[in-house]
Structure formats: C-alpha cells, structure tokens
Scaffold this active site. Structure first.
Site, short mmCIF file in Angstrom:
data_model
loop_
_atom_site.label_atom_id
_atom_site.label_comp_id
_atom_site.label_asym_id
_atom_site.label_seq_id
_atom_site.Cartn_x
_atom_site.Cartn_y
_atom_site.Cartn_z
N HIS A 139 42.63 55.15 44.34
CA HIS A 139 42.44 54.57 45.68
C HIS A 139 41.50 53.38 45.65
O HIS A 139 41.81 52.32 46.19
CB HIS A 139 41.90 55.60 46.68
N ASP B 191 34.27 40.90 38.57
CA ASP B 191 34.52 42.21 37.97
C ASP B 191 33.37 43.10 38.36
O ASP B 191 32.27 42.62 38.65
CB ASP B 191 34.54 42.12 36.43
N GLY C 293 26.09 40.20 26.07
CA GLY C 293 24.73 39.78 26.44
C GLY C 293 24.11 40.71 27.46
O GLY C 293 22.94 41.12 27.33
N PHE C 294 24.88 41.09 28.46
CA PHE C 294 24.33 41.94 29.51
C PHE C 294 23.97 43.32 28.98
O PHE C 294 22.93 43.87 29.32
CB PHE C 294 25.32 42.07 30.68
N CYS D 125 46.09 52.46 53.93
CA CYS D 125 46.27 52.24 52.50
C CYS D 125 47.60 52.82 52.02
O CYS D 125 48.02 53.88 52.45
CB CYS D 125 45.12 52.90 51.75
N CYS E 277 46.61 57.95 48.87
CA CYS E 277 46.68 57.99 50.33
C CYS E 277 48.08 58.37 50.83
O CYS E 277 48.22 58.94 51.91
CB CYS E 277 46.24 56.66 50.92
N GLN F 136 23.29 30.41 33.23
CA GLN F 136 22.12 31.21 33.59
C GLN F 136 21.14 30.32 34.37
O GLN F 136 21.52 29.27 34.85
CB GLN F 136 21.47 31.82 32.33
N ASP G 254 33.64 40.62 27.85
CA ASP G 254 32.34 40.00 28.15
C ASP G 254 31.63 39.67 26.84
O ASP G 254 32.14 39.93 25.75
CB ASP G 254 31.52 40.90 29.06
N SER G 255 30.43 39.11 26.95
CA SER G 255 29.75 38.55 25.78
C SER G 255 28.89 39.58 25.06
O SER G 255 28.38 39.31 23.97
CB SER G 255 28.85 37.41 26.23
N CYS H 107 48.27 53.38 48.67
CA CYS H 107 48.15 53.83 47.27
C CYS H 107 48.75 55.22 47.10
O CYS H 107 48.99 55.94 48.08
CB CYS H 107 46.69 53.80 46.82
N GLY I 74 23.67 36.61 35.38
CA GLY I 74 22.33 36.87 35.93
C GLY I 74 22.30 36.97 37.43
O GLY I 74 21.25 36.76 38.05
#
Lengths: 379, 379
Positions: free
Chosen positions: B342, B272, B96-97, B311, B316, B195, B93-94, B313, B222
C-alpha cells in the site's frame, strides 16, 4: 453444493485412493495437502500467491482465531473466508492439539478443558459445544470435533481414559451441530477425531463408535507426537482398513514429503502440517532431490542454479540459490516469501503428481523411486 | 540507449518540472520516487510486486552490497539486475551516508573513509575510486560519486572543509569512471553530490564546481539530517535555481508525501526514502486523507473499510483495516507485505498524479489542496 466425498479410484497395489471433496467453496482433489495459516495468514504469503501455487484448501487454527481476533469479530465479518479474502475451502482444527500443547497452563475437566491464553494469561474454557460455536462463527467448510490429544507414550489405561473423553465430547459436538445450523449461509461438515494412541484396539473401538455417528469425515489425531515413523504408518494403515470407505480420511499435523507418500499409500486422503512453511523460514527447503539447506555456505556462488531444477514455482523460475542464501544471511524479509512459495509449491506439486500417478496406475513405482532417492540422500 | 535526460515541461507557476530519463534498462518518468532496497530486496516485496505497484527505478545501498554479498559476487552474477531479477533501472548510492552514520566506527582521511563493518567489525577503506569500482561491479544504471555528508548543524568552517573533500573526491571519481568503462555491457551515469550544509554560498560554489565536470546528473546531499523542513525547502529551492536545467536533480533520502510535493515544486526530479516501507512495517500508512496508524484499536471493527478508500492497490482492493490491524497485532509476516504494497503504491500514485497534473497545467492547485488537507490532519 453441500459437503460430499466421492471416491474415484482405489489403487490395486496399495490402499492409496483418488477422490474428490465437494464444498460450497469449490472442490478439493484428494489426496490433498493443506497449508496451515495460524492467525490468520499463511505467514509470508498473500491469498493470491497461495492460489497461484495451487493450494486447494487451507487450515486455520481455532485456538488462535478464538483468542485473536476473537470469533465474534469473524462472525461479524461474515466468516474467515471474507476476513482473509480466501474464496476456496477452509478447514479449522478443534483447538484440542493447541490446548494440549499448553501443558502446564491447562486443566482437563469432564466438561472440557480450562486453559490460560498464551498471549495474556486470561482463563478460558473449551467445551465440545463452545468449540463448535466458535467454528460456526469462523465459518470453515470442514470443522473438527473437540478432542483430547493422547500423548506418546501412554499406558492403555491413560489412553482409554483419554479416548473416552474424546468419544463423549464428539457425540456432544455432533448433537450441538445438529441443533445449531450454520450462520454464514453455507454448509459446514463436522469431522470426528480418532484417538487411542498406539493401542490399536482402542483405535478400533474409536472408529466403531465414531462411525456410528455417521459424520461426513474422520481424522486420525495423536500421530506424529513422538512415536517412531514406522509405528505411525502401521497405526494409520490399520485404522484406514477400519474407517468407512466412503468418507474422507485425514491425518492431522503430518508431515515430511516421505510421510505423505507413506500415508497416502495406506489410504489417507488429507494431510496438513506447518513443516513446509516453517522450514522455509529457517533456511531449509524440500526438492525433488531431497532436503536442501539453502543457507549453507556452499551455495554462495550458485548464481545460475535455482533451489530445484525440476520446480516451476515463481522462486525457482526467477532466483538463484546464491540470491536466496544472501537474503537469508542478510535477514531480508523477502526470503520468507520466496522460500515459502517454493516449499508450499513443492508440497502441492507432490500431491498433484501423486494424483496423476494414481490416475495412471503407476503410483507405487513412482513413489518407490522417490523414497529410495530421498532415503539415499537422507532428504 | 545510453543515459539521457529530456526536460519535457517546466510549470509556469512554480519551478516544478516534467521530464524523462532514458537508461539501458528503460525509461523513467520524472518526477519520480525510488523505493529503497537495502541488501538487496525491498524488504517484504518480490520484484514482480514492485513492478505491479508501478516502481520505475529502485535504489540499492552500495555500503550494504559491498559488505554482503560483496561486489565481487555481483560482478560474477552479471550485476545486481540479474542477481535480484529486476529488469528496470537501478540507482546505487555512494555509501557516503552509511559510513557517515557509523560515526564512532569511522575515520575520515584525505584519501577516503576508513570504517568498521556493522556486521563483523572488519576494517574497510572507501575511496572515490574504490566506491566507483564497487558500483561498476554492482552495475546500477545511475551511480553516485563518494561524498562526505555534512552534519547539521555545522559551522561555516566545518562545512567548508567537508565540502572541499567531497569536491575533490567527486573529481577523482569522474576521472576514475572515464578511465574504467562499465563491465556489464550497458551504460552507467555518474551523478555528483552537492554538499555544503545550510551554508547557501557553499552550496553555490559546489554547484559551480560540479557543473564544470559536466556529469549526467546532480544530487543534493546532506538534507533531511535534522534541519527544519523550511530550511530544507529553501536550500533545495535555491540550489535548483543554480543547478543545470538540462540535468536531472535528485534529493537524497527525503521524505514524507508533503516533502515530495514541496521539493517537486522547487524543481526536484528524483527522490528516495525508506520511510514508506519502514513506516508500513511499523503500523503506519499514508493515505489521500493523511497518515493512518492502522494498528490502532479504533480500526478493530472496520471490516468493510480499506486502508484508503481512494487507493487501487492490491491491499486496498482486497483487505479491510480490521484484517490489517489483526495481522499486525498477531505479528503475522503477511502484514509487512500488505502494508508495504500500500505505502509504495501510494508514493508511486502520488508521483504519477503529480506528473499528470504537471502535464495538465494544474499541479499547483492540486498540490495546495492536498497539503492543506494533510496539514489539517497533521498527516
């Protein structure tokens, strides 16, 4: 098949032994190190990872399982193996060491020990029979008779009194077990615990008395509780000479890699300890070159060097010291998993090589080389 | 092969799209959910476990990597892939967040954002160029232009001012990237971030301006910062109609399983979120029947029931709700690993089924059934 022990070989140049334990959950090659799962898991590792790193048998704490989730639930679950999805052998301790550690929160009575839960303060009574009942419900392959851990140092009189309790309790446990068969459909072998502190004649008496019960195996308790390492080795060595040759010998709660080699040399077949998993989480690993504090700043740029160049564990095959150090400093959970995998793999590898050298007849030279190297590096 | 996006199919009954991203670290089937690794690991999981549960691409935080271990070290390591032993694609990511989240500890200037490290209070300046340089050193396959996250709510004037910064910074980032090629020997695709808050005409303008830069992909930033879900859906839906059809569309930091299905329906290709891994560690998992608080007392005796009966996985297949609940209550580290496996497997499975239903042409019925079921259970 029911529990059995076969002595395969005794070294001609030390008391070290090669053997095999048989249980209904498969065999265990000895000498063996057992990773410890507290309540119940081996901390950051799943059972598949434990199998992959070569763990043959794991240790569960009766005290913790009794308090949480409770042995009633484990009985209902069909035993601990099914609950935690581990199909190899399990050994549960007696709870004696844990209630002993509670110190201020326990009261020793002739019939057992009354104690307060470290979780909610609730009062409980462990007796030889109640601890056996709990271990029947948990369903380990090897179960330990309830004992009182004799502190270090203790006078002859204190150790005598404490030993008498343990000997009486062990006889009661053996009687209870005879009358109350396993409930999960497979065999459980009762081991008795030898106490007596560093008073060697008390240890001797304990071994004589317990041997008369003809139990499937015997443990040495009350070691590594503050006495010098040399004292521990000498007590263990003398006891092994007295203990039945055809039964497995287990030293509880020990120790460092050097401790393991020294005890094996004196005739010990089984050990357990929280050290490899606990140290791993605190930033310290064991390697063939000695102890390594992987969190140290000097490892920050070791981008192409694993924790241990001679190690074939998942962590050493794939990650650098620099990465492990970064994870530790960033408090990333993954570090617990990766460092624990390495340390437990190292302990398993140490025991596997011990067995191979015992088979080949050159255990003592190999051991001496390692101990000298580790000693030089204070590893 | 260098970064590319191929649109394979658009649903005839919604804006949902099936696509494939190509990178030098392999392909990514879209729609895709990207697990988040903070600093850097996906918390309790090792990369082998991430691969096993089907993660195609993971997200790393530039802010965290910049502060610790530092991007210089990652440059020296040959990039993040090698450092963390992950050979599939990575997106960073940038930053920024994260600097936006620091609120009191940052100052926005025309040239960038000055901020204090949450670790040691040291002062740093993120500029469009410095963030690009950091991401060149980290070496992700997809890198994000530095942006300012517009808060919710914000007035038109505030959002306008904030957007102008982001648009100018994105142009600077694109220029820097053109002049400074990758250093690790493989392609890195720069995505621009749209944005504009909930002011739809600003979002439109942002898309027009950014599309003119002809970047390899575009993200919506945003969102999920406090606005109602319906507003998020409507902004994302409108933006997707304006965004270039032949570029991947990525909504950052979202969200619940329902959020994912709603966004995919509006034409989003990538998402994400820390939610599946964070919730898992806090005792909550997602299942095909809705959310489940596995730490709740009512699961204490569910000895034969996995978290999710549908499931497949590792967790499970092998462990009961009763065991997971016990691990959680006993604060055993293993619970983080098992619950995270899971939840991330569930998210990967949700996206894999989404792609399968898009291929088969019955995505919308399947989605409606799931949303109705989860809504009824408030899942």
């Amino acid at each position: 098949m029911p529990f059995a022990f076969r002595l395969l070989k005794t070294s001609s140049r030390s008391a070290a032994r090669l053997g095999r334990i048989f249980t209904d959950h498969g065999p265990v090659e000895t000498p063996v190190f057992m990773p410890v799962g507290i309540a119940w898991s081996v901390k950051a590792l799943n059972p598949h990872q434990l199998e992959a790193l070569g763990a043959q048998i794991v240790l569960g704490n009766t005290y913790h399982l009794y308090l949480r989730p409770g042995t009633e639930l484990l009985k209902e679950a069909g035993g601990l193996h099914r609950f935690m999805h581990w199909n190899r052998p399990i050994l549960t301790d007696s709870g004696g060491f844990q209630v002993w550690s509670l110190k201020k929160f326990r009261k020793i009575r002739p019939e057992g020990v009354e104690f307060s839960s470290h979780i909610d303060g609730s009062r409980h009574l462990f007796t030889p029979a109640s601890v056996m009942k709990a271990q029947r419900e948990i369903g380990a392959d090897v179960i330990m008779a309830f004992d009182e851990c004799t502190p270090y140092p203790s006078t002859h009189e204190e150790a005598r009194k404490s030993l008498d309790l343990t000997l009486r309790w062990t006889a009661e446990a053996a009687e209870w077990v005879d009358k109350n068969p396993p409930i999960h459909g497979y065999d459980q072998a009762l081991f008795g615990i030898v106490q007596g502190g560093t008073h060697i004649e008390l240890r001797h008496e304990a071994i004589e008395t317990l041997a008369a019960l003809d139990l499937p195996g015997y443990a040495l308790g009350g070691l590594s509780v503050g006495e010098p390492a040399e004292t521990m080795y000498s007590v263990a060595g003398q006891c092994c000479r007295w203990m039945p040759e055809d039964k497995p010998r287990y030293v509880m709660g020990v120790g460092t890699p050097s401790n393991l080699l020294e005890l094996v040399s004196r005739g010990v077949d089984m050990c357990d300890c929280v050290m490899p998993s606990r140290n791993a989480r605190n930033g310290v690993v064991f390697t063939w070159e000695g102890k390594l504090s992987y969190k140290a700043a000097k490892h920050a740029r070791e981008l192409d060097r694993p924790l241990d160049e001679q190690c074939s564990c998942y962590t050493c095959r794939n990650f650098s010291r620099a990465y492990l150090r970064h994870l530790f400093n960033a408090e990333e959970l993954l570090v617990h998993q990766l460092a624990t995998i390495h340390n437990l793999h190292f302990y398993q590898d140490l025991m596997a090589r011990t067995r191979a050298h015992l088979r080949d007849g050159d255990f003592e030279e190999w051991r001496d080389g390692l101990l000298a190297r580790w000693d030089a590096k204070k590893g």
